[in-house]
Design a protein around this motif. Structure first.
Motif, mmCIF file in Angstrom:
data_model
loop_
_atom_site.group_PDB
_atom_site.id
_atom_site.type_symbol
_atom_site.label_atom_id
_atom_site.label_comp_id
_atom_site.label_asym_id
_atom_site.label_seq_id
_atom_site.Cartn_x
_atom_site.Cartn_y
_atom_site.Cartn_z
ATOM 1 N N THR A 76 3.314 5.265 9.345
ATOM 2 C CA THR A 76 4.068 4.032 9.189
ATOM 3 C C THR A 76 5.395 4.626 8.404
ATOM 4 O OG1 THR A 76 2.888 3.679 7.157
ATOM 5 C CG2 THR A 76 2.189 2.512 9.432
ATOM 6 N N VAL A 77 5.295 5.389 7.265
ATOM 7 C CA VAL A 77 6.367 6.073 6.684
ATOM 8 C C VAL A 77 7.194 6.746 7.587
ATOM 9 C CG1 VAL A 77 7.086 7.344 4.847
ATOM 10 C CG2 VAL A 77 4.938 6.315 4.454
ATOM 11 N N LYS A 78 6.707 7.547 8.507
ATOM 12 C CA LYS A 78 7.673 8.222 9.449
ATOM 13 C C LYS A 78 8.291 7.240 10.250
ATOM 14 C CE LYS A 78 7.637 11.872 13.040
ATOM 15 N NZ LYS A 78 8.496 11.128 14.082
ATOM 16 N N PHE A 79 7.613 6.300 10.788
ATOM 17 C CA PHE A 79 8.147 5.252 11.731
ATOM 18 C C PHE A 79 9.314 4.666 10.965
ATOM 19 C CE2 PHE A 79 7.335 1.006 14.257
ATOM 20 C CZ PHE A 79 8.381 1.507 14.921
ATOM 21 N N ALA A 80 9.163 4.093 9.603
ATOM 22 C CA ALA A 80 10.323 3.544 8.992
ATOM 23 C C ALA A 80 11.437 4.334 8.830
ATOM 24 C CB ALA A 80 9.677 3.145 7.501
ATOM 25 N N HIS A 81 11.316 5.753 8.411
ATOM 26 C CA HIS A 81 12.518 6.709 8.447
ATOM 27 C C HIS A 81 12.964 6.824 9.697
ATOM 28 C CE1 HIS A 81 10.539 8.877 4.813
ATOM 29 N NE2 HIS A 81 10.952 7.591 4.594
ATOM 30 N N ILE A 133 13.169 -1.436 1.864
ATOM 31 C CA ILE A 133 12.397 -1.956 0.822
ATOM 32 C C ILE A 133 10.974 -1.861 1.223
ATOM 33 C CG2 ILE A 133 11.593 -4.226 -0.239
ATOM 34 C CD1 ILE A 133 14.517 -5.407 -0.017
ATOM 35 N N ILE A 134 10.609 -2.322 2.482
ATOM 36 C CA ILE A 134 9.341 -2.110 3.148
ATOM 37 C C ILE A 134 8.913 -0.644 3.280
ATOM 38 C CG2 ILE A 134 7.914 -2.666 5.485
ATOM 39 C CD1 ILE A 134 9.705 -4.954 5.907
ATOM 40 N N GLY A 135 9.871 0.156 3.758
ATOM 41 C CA GLY A 135 9.633 1.471 3.966
ATOM 42 C C GLY A 135 8.886 2.233 2.430
ATOM 43 N N ALA A 136 9.915 1.624 1.335
ATOM 44 C CA ALA A 136 9.718 2.099 0.335
ATOM 45 C C ALA A 136 8.241 1.931 -0.277
ATOM 46 C CB ALA A 136 10.487 1.730 -0.846
#
Length: 209
Positions: A183-188, A67-70
């Motif tokens: 931040t997106v890469k970290f979430a993935h 959810i946060i990553g999206a």
């Protein structure tokens, strides 16, 4: 008492002594085996408790992370789209919050995890810890840059951040879209390593049943 009778008596006493010795040996061995069995059962229960707790925790983390990553992905994509379109989107303070504590996994391992968990599970835990540490290091670096370059200048005109002629970010602010994308890469990366860890945990739990 005849010699034969005395010999028979000695053999009888020796036989009883041997039987008693054997009985003591069997009793000690049985007690030792039972103790080992009970210890094994306790270790198995403790192992499954640890694994079940980890599995539940990481499954929750994966779902909330999606959810946060999206949301982070949408924000990064929208900023990049507006930037590429020359719209000069505003910059905001870069803030990254987490409830992760570097001691969490270490505490788990010190409480018996090292002795109880499979090597592959421990390696997967270490991999996750490494991803978290490196990711947080990047986030902290971007936060410091934001605090130094963006936060003190939020009242400035948009031309402070962009070159009006090219509508591109000035060089010192090029880190901003990079921070959003990081931040997106970290979430993935977190989702990937947590998913791999959960699979390993489930495999170990299944094997131990």
């Amino acid at each position: 008492m005849s010699e034969a009778t005395e010999k028979h008596s000695r053999l009888s006493r020796f036989g009883r002594w041997l039987a008693e010795l054997l009985l003591v040996f069997v009793g000690v061995y049985a007690a030792f085996w039972l103790n080992n069995y009970q210890q094994h059962r306790q270790d198995a229960q403790r192992r499954d408790q640890i694994l079940a707790s980890l599995e539940q925790e990481f499954l929750k983390g994966i779902e909330s992370g999606k959810i946060i990553g999206a949301k982070q992905e949408r924000q990064a994509a929208e900023f990049r789209r507006a930037l590429d379109a020359g719209e000069m989107p505003p910059l905001h303070p870069f803030v990254f919050t987490t409830d992760y504590s570097p001691g969490d996994i270490a505490t788990l391992l010190q409480s018996g995890g090292v002795e109880l968990l499979a090597v592959k599970t421990l390696m997967a835990l270490r991999e996750l810890e490494s991803v978290i540490r490196w990711g947080l290091s990047d986030m902290q670096r971007y936060e410091k840059l934001s605090d130094a370059l963006i936060v003190p200048n939020l009242d400035q005109d948009i031309s402070f951040f962009y070159d009006p002629a090219t509508k591109k970010l000035r060089k010192r602010f090029e880190m901003y879209p990079q921070a959003l994308e990081a931040t997106v890469k970290f979430a993935h990366d977190l989702e990937r390593t947590k998913t791999e860890l959960v699979k390993q945990i489930q495999t170990e739990r299944q094997r131990n049943r």
